[in-house]
Design a protein around this motif. Structure first.
Motif, PDB file in Angstrom:
ATOM      1  N   THR A  85     122.344 -38.912 -20.809  1.00  0.00           N
ATOM      2  CA  THR A  85     122.025 -40.166 -20.122  1.00  0.00           C
ATOM      3  C   THR A  85     120.554 -40.205 -19.747  1.00  0.00           C
ATOM      4  OG1 THR A  85     124.269 -40.315 -19.215  1.00  0.00           O
ATOM      5  CG2 THR A  85     122.562 -41.613 -18.135  1.00  0.00           C
ATOM      6  N   CYS A  86     120.030 -39.082 -19.276  1.00  0.00           N
ATOM      7  CA  CYS A  86     118.631 -39.024 -18.834  1.00  0.00           C
ATOM      8  C   CYS A  86     117.661 -39.150 -20.002  1.00  0.00           C
ATOM      9  CB  CYS A  86     118.374 -37.722 -18.077  1.00  0.00           C
ATOM     10  SG  CYS A  86     119.197 -37.630 -16.463  1.00  0.00           S
ATOM     11  N   TYR A  87     117.916 -38.445 -21.114  1.00  0.00           N
ATOM     12  CA  TYR A  87     116.903 -38.503 -22.171  1.00  0.00           C
ATOM     13  C   TYR A  87     116.967 -39.804 -22.964  1.00  0.00           C
ATOM     14  CZ  TYR A  87     119.420 -36.961 -26.520  1.00  0.00           C
ATOM     15  OH  TYR A  87     120.218 -36.860 -27.632  1.00  0.00           O
ATOM     16  N   THR A  88     118.112 -40.462 -23.009  1.00  0.00           N
ATOM     17  CA  THR A  88     118.122 -41.798 -23.616  1.00  0.00           C
ATOM     18  C   THR A  88     117.413 -42.808 -22.710  1.00  0.00           C
ATOM     19  OG1 THR A  88     120.346 -42.144 -22.700  1.00  0.00           O
ATOM     20  CG2 THR A  88     120.197 -41.449 -24.997  1.00  0.00           C
ATOM     21  N   PHE A  89     117.557 -42.627 -21.393  1.00  0.00           N
ATOM     22  CA  PHE A  89     116.860 -43.497 -20.442  1.00  0.00           C
ATOM     23  C   PHE A  89     115.345 -43.388 -20.613  1.00  0.00           C
ATOM     24  CE2 PHE A  89     114.626 -43.779 -16.356  1.00  0.00           C
ATOM     25  CZ  PHE A  89     114.920 -45.083 -15.992  1.00  0.00           C
ATOM     26  N   VAL A  90     114.858 -42.167 -20.835  1.00  0.00           N
ATOM     27  CA  VAL A  90     113.419 -41.920 -20.943  1.00  0.00           C
ATOM     28  C   VAL A  90     112.801 -42.691 -22.106  1.00  0.00           C
ATOM     29  CG1 VAL A  90     111.687 -40.155 -21.474  1.00  0.00           C
ATOM     30  CG2 VAL A  90     113.473 -39.681 -19.804  1.00  0.00           C
ATOM     31  N   ILE A  91     113.502 -42.786 -23.246  1.00  0.00           N
ATOM     32  CA  ILE A  91     112.894 -43.430 -24.415  1.00  0.00           C
ATOM     33  C   ILE A  91     113.386 -44.856 -24.641  1.00  0.00           C
ATOM     34  CG2 ILE A  91     112.443 -41.244 -25.575  1.00  0.00           C
ATOM     35  CD1 ILE A  91     114.867 -41.776 -27.340  1.00  0.00           C
ATOM     36  N   GLN A 114     106.338 -39.198 -20.445  1.00  0.00           N
ATOM     37  CA  GLN A 114     107.499 -39.539 -21.269  1.00  0.00           C
ATOM     38  C   GLN A 114     107.868 -38.397 -22.207  1.00  0.00           C
ATOM     39  OE1 GLN A 114     107.195 -42.321 -24.620  1.00  0.00           O
ATOM     40  NE2 GLN A 114     108.858 -43.519 -23.700  1.00  0.00           N
ATOM     41  N   MET A 115     106.864 -37.803 -22.862  1.00  0.00           N
ATOM     42  CA  MET A 115     107.133 -36.690 -23.763  1.00  0.00           C
ATOM     43  C   MET A 115     107.722 -35.508 -23.009  1.00  0.00           C
ATOM     44  SD  MET A 115     104.569 -34.510 -26.253  1.00  0.00           S
ATOM     45  CE  MET A 115     104.295 -35.870 -27.365  1.00  0.00           C
ATOM     46  N   PHE A 116     107.190 -35.203 -21.823  1.00  0.00           N
ATOM     47  CA  PHE A 116     107.677 -34.057 -21.053  1.00  0.00           C
ATOM     48  C   PHE A 116     109.161 -34.207 -20.709  1.00  0.00           C
ATOM     49  CE2 PHE A 116     108.743 -32.491 -16.789  1.00  0.00           C
ATOM     50  CZ  PHE A 116     108.616 -31.122 -16.999  1.00  0.00           C
ATOM     51  N   PHE A 117     109.538 -35.359 -20.179  1.00  0.00           N
ATOM     52  CA  PHE A 117     110.931 -35.543 -19.768  1.00  0.00           C
ATOM     53  C   PHE A 117     111.864 -35.649 -20.972  1.00  0.00           C
ATOM     54  CE2 PHE A 117     109.033 -36.857 -15.677  1.00  0.00           C
ATOM     55  CZ  PHE A 117     109.791 -36.064 -14.848  1.00  0.00           C
ATOM     56  N   PHE A 118     111.400 -36.296 -22.047  1.00  0.00           N
ATOM     57  CA  PHE A 118     112.243 -36.372 -23.238  1.00  0.00           C
ATOM     58  C   PHE A 118     112.510 -34.977 -23.799  1.00  0.00           C
ATOM     59  CE2 PHE A 118     112.381 -36.351 -27.907  1.00  0.00           C
ATOM     60  CZ  PHE A 118     113.596 -36.988 -28.094  1.00  0.00           C
ATOM     61  N   TYR A 191     108.306 -45.434 -31.838  1.00  0.00           N
ATOM     62  CA  TYR A 191     108.634 -46.305 -30.715  1.00  0.00           C
ATOM     63  C   TYR A 191     108.587 -45.578 -29.372  1.00  0.00           C
ATOM     64  CZ  TYR A 191     113.271 -44.304 -31.703  1.00  0.00           C
ATOM     65  OH  TYR A 191     114.313 -43.450 -31.953  1.00  0.00           O
ATOM     66  N   PHE A 192     108.227 -44.299 -29.374  1.00  0.00           N
ATOM     67  CA  PHE A 192     107.948 -43.580 -28.128  1.00  0.00           C
ATOM     68  C   PHE A 192     106.975 -42.451 -28.434  1.00  0.00           C
ATOM     69  CE2 PHE A 192     111.225 -40.982 -29.950  1.00  0.00           C
ATOM     70  CZ  PHE A 192     111.077 -39.711 -29.429  1.00  0.00           C
ATOM     71  N   CYS A 193     106.540 -41.737 -27.415  1.00  0.00           N
ATOM     72  CA  CYS A 193     105.533 -40.688 -27.580  1.00  0.00           C
ATOM     73  C   CYS A 193     106.181 -39.429 -28.138  1.00  0.00           C
ATOM     74  CB  CYS A 193     104.844 -40.408 -26.244  1.00  0.00           C
ATOM     75  SG  CYS A 193     103.830 -41.775 -25.665  1.00  0.00           S
ATOM     76  N   GLU A 194     106.228 -39.337 -29.449  1.00  0.00           N
ATOM     77  CA  GLU A 194     106.817 -38.223 -30.168  1.00  0.00           C
ATOM     78  C   GLU A 194     105.724 -37.239 -30.562  1.00  0.00           C
ATOM     79  OE1 GLU A 194     109.039 -36.214 -30.739  1.00  0.00           O
ATOM     80  OE2 GLU A 194     110.468 -37.113 -32.147  1.00  0.00           O
ATOM     81  N   ALA A 293     118.764 -39.350 -31.159  1.00  0.00           N
ATOM     82  CA  ALA A 293     118.428 -39.747 -29.791  1.00  0.00           C
ATOM     83  C   ALA A 293     119.324 -40.863 -29.262  1.00  0.00           C
ATOM     84  CB  ALA A 293     116.970 -40.198 -29.717  1.00  0.00           C
ATOM     85  N   VAL A 294     120.000 -41.586 -30.160  1.00  0.00           N
ATOM     86  CA  VAL A 294     120.840 -42.705 -29.719  1.00  0.00           C
ATOM     87  C   VAL A 294     122.278 -42.554 -30.203  1.00  0.00           C
ATOM     88  CG1 VAL A 294     121.151 -45.217 -29.775  1.00  0.00           C
ATOM     89  CG2 VAL A 294     118.839 -44.252 -29.719  1.00  0.00           C
ATOM     90  N   ILE A 295     122.462 -42.261 -31.481  1.00  0.00           N
ATOM     91  CA  ILE A 295     123.812 -42.250 -32.045  1.00  0.00           C
ATOM     92  C   ILE A 295     124.631 -41.066 -31.521  1.00  0.00           C
ATOM     93  CG2 ILE A 295     125.166 -42.215 -34.155  1.00  0.00           C
ATOM     94  CD1 ILE A 295     123.544 -44.770 -33.663  1.00  0.00           C
TER      95      ILE A 295
END
Length: 315
Positions: A85-91, A114-118, A191-194, A293-295
């Motif tokens: 739940t947390c890492y999907t929220f982050v991105i 964002q990268m740190f928490f993901f 779409y996010f800081c990868e 990250a989603v599926i």
């Protein structure tokens, strides 16, 4: 207001004392080539995000409220649900905002956060899946010793170890990326800081940084996956000795579902993080990242919990 295109110049540079231009914010290009589908993508990802959020939160609540679910297996399921739940929220939250925004920028500091928490929650999830494989091995292969092998002190210690290792390795990964000089383009093809797209933008020598990140990826992805496969090898061997055909079928069905999700998660993450060089960047990376990250956070509640009879009764 006019929507900015990828080729338009943004005020993303400042002049350093050495007359070098330094990046102060990034432009996220993820899905920008699908301008006509922005609202459709927003609706799809918003639905997926709400499903992940509601499914995982409901599982955590049920596990907390039902005394008969206070077992090591459901304890780890609860921790896994919180982590996902947390890492999907982050991105996903930032991605949803960008799909409706005309200016898809993110400040340098916010990108690092964002990268740190993901990374922290994603690594925690990978390690938890390995621990859950060991838990199933202990329960099926050594049922008489299971209360001793997986007592509550051991469970809490394993969960804490996964969390701490996630934080430490996230610090290493984020530091290795953001100590690099960014003085050229600020356009992140994601779409996010990868990690990979950001290293691709760095204008210094990145070979050492890439090698350390690769080694960390092996420790986080390959080692737990091998551990899970070995655990399930012993589990299958034990199941084959079950005399009841119905018991074999039920056990195989459960193990196959669990193992399929694990392999998809580790496989997609390995495709992103275990490549020889970050210089090979393609639009396929965005699709692969969506899968792990989603599926997989969407499938995990269904495979690990909702299909479980005890959880169905609890609901």
């Amino acid at each position: 207001m006019k929507r900015l295109t990828n080729n338009e110049i943004l005020p993303w540079k400042r002049l350093a004392p050495e007359n070098l231009t330094v990046v102060t914010e990034f432009l996220l290009l993820g899905f920008s080539n699908l301008q006509e589908l922005q609202f459709v993508l927003f609706a799809v990802f918003f639905y997926l995000y709400m499903t992940i959020l509601c499914g995982n939160i409901m599982i955590v609540i049920v596990i907390l409220l039902q005394h008969n679910l206070h077992t090591p297996m459901y304890f780890f399921l609860g921790v896994l649900s919180v982590s996902e739940t947390c890492y999907t929220f982050v991105i996903l939250l930032k991605m949803l905002l960008n799909l409706l925004s005309m200016l898809r920028t993110i400040f340098f500091t916010n990108c690092a956060i964002q990268m740190f928490f993901f990374l922290s929650f994603a690594i925690n999830t990978c390690l938890l899946l390995g621990v859950m494989g060991y838990d199933r091995y202990a329960a099926i292969c050594h049922p008489l010793c299971y209360p001793i092998l997986m007592n509550w002190r051991t469970c809490r210690l394993l969960a804490a170890t996964c969390g701490v290792n996630g934080l430490l390795m996230s610090v290493v990964g984020t530091t290795l990326v953001f100590i690099l000089p960014f003085c050229n383009s600020n356009k992140i093809n994601h779409y996010f800081c990868e990690i990979s797209p950001l290293i691709h933008l760095a204008c210094g020598d990145t070979h050492v940084n890439e090698m350390i990140i690769f080694i960390c990826g092996v420790l986080v992805l390959v080692v737990p996956l091998i551990f899970v496969c070995i655990s399930y090898g012993f589990i299958v061997s034990t199941i084959l000795r079950i005399p009841s055909r119905a018991g074999k079928g039920k056990a195989f069905s459960t193990c196959a579902s669990h193992l399929a999700v694990v392999i998809v998660h580790y496989g997609c993450a390995s495709f992103i993080y275990l490549r020889p060089s970050s210089k090979v960047i393609s639009d396929k990376d965005q699709l692969v990242t969506v899968i792990y990250a989603v599926i997989t956070p969407l499938l995990n509640p269904m495979v690990y919990s909702i299909r479980n009879r005890d959880v169905q009764i609890a609901f």
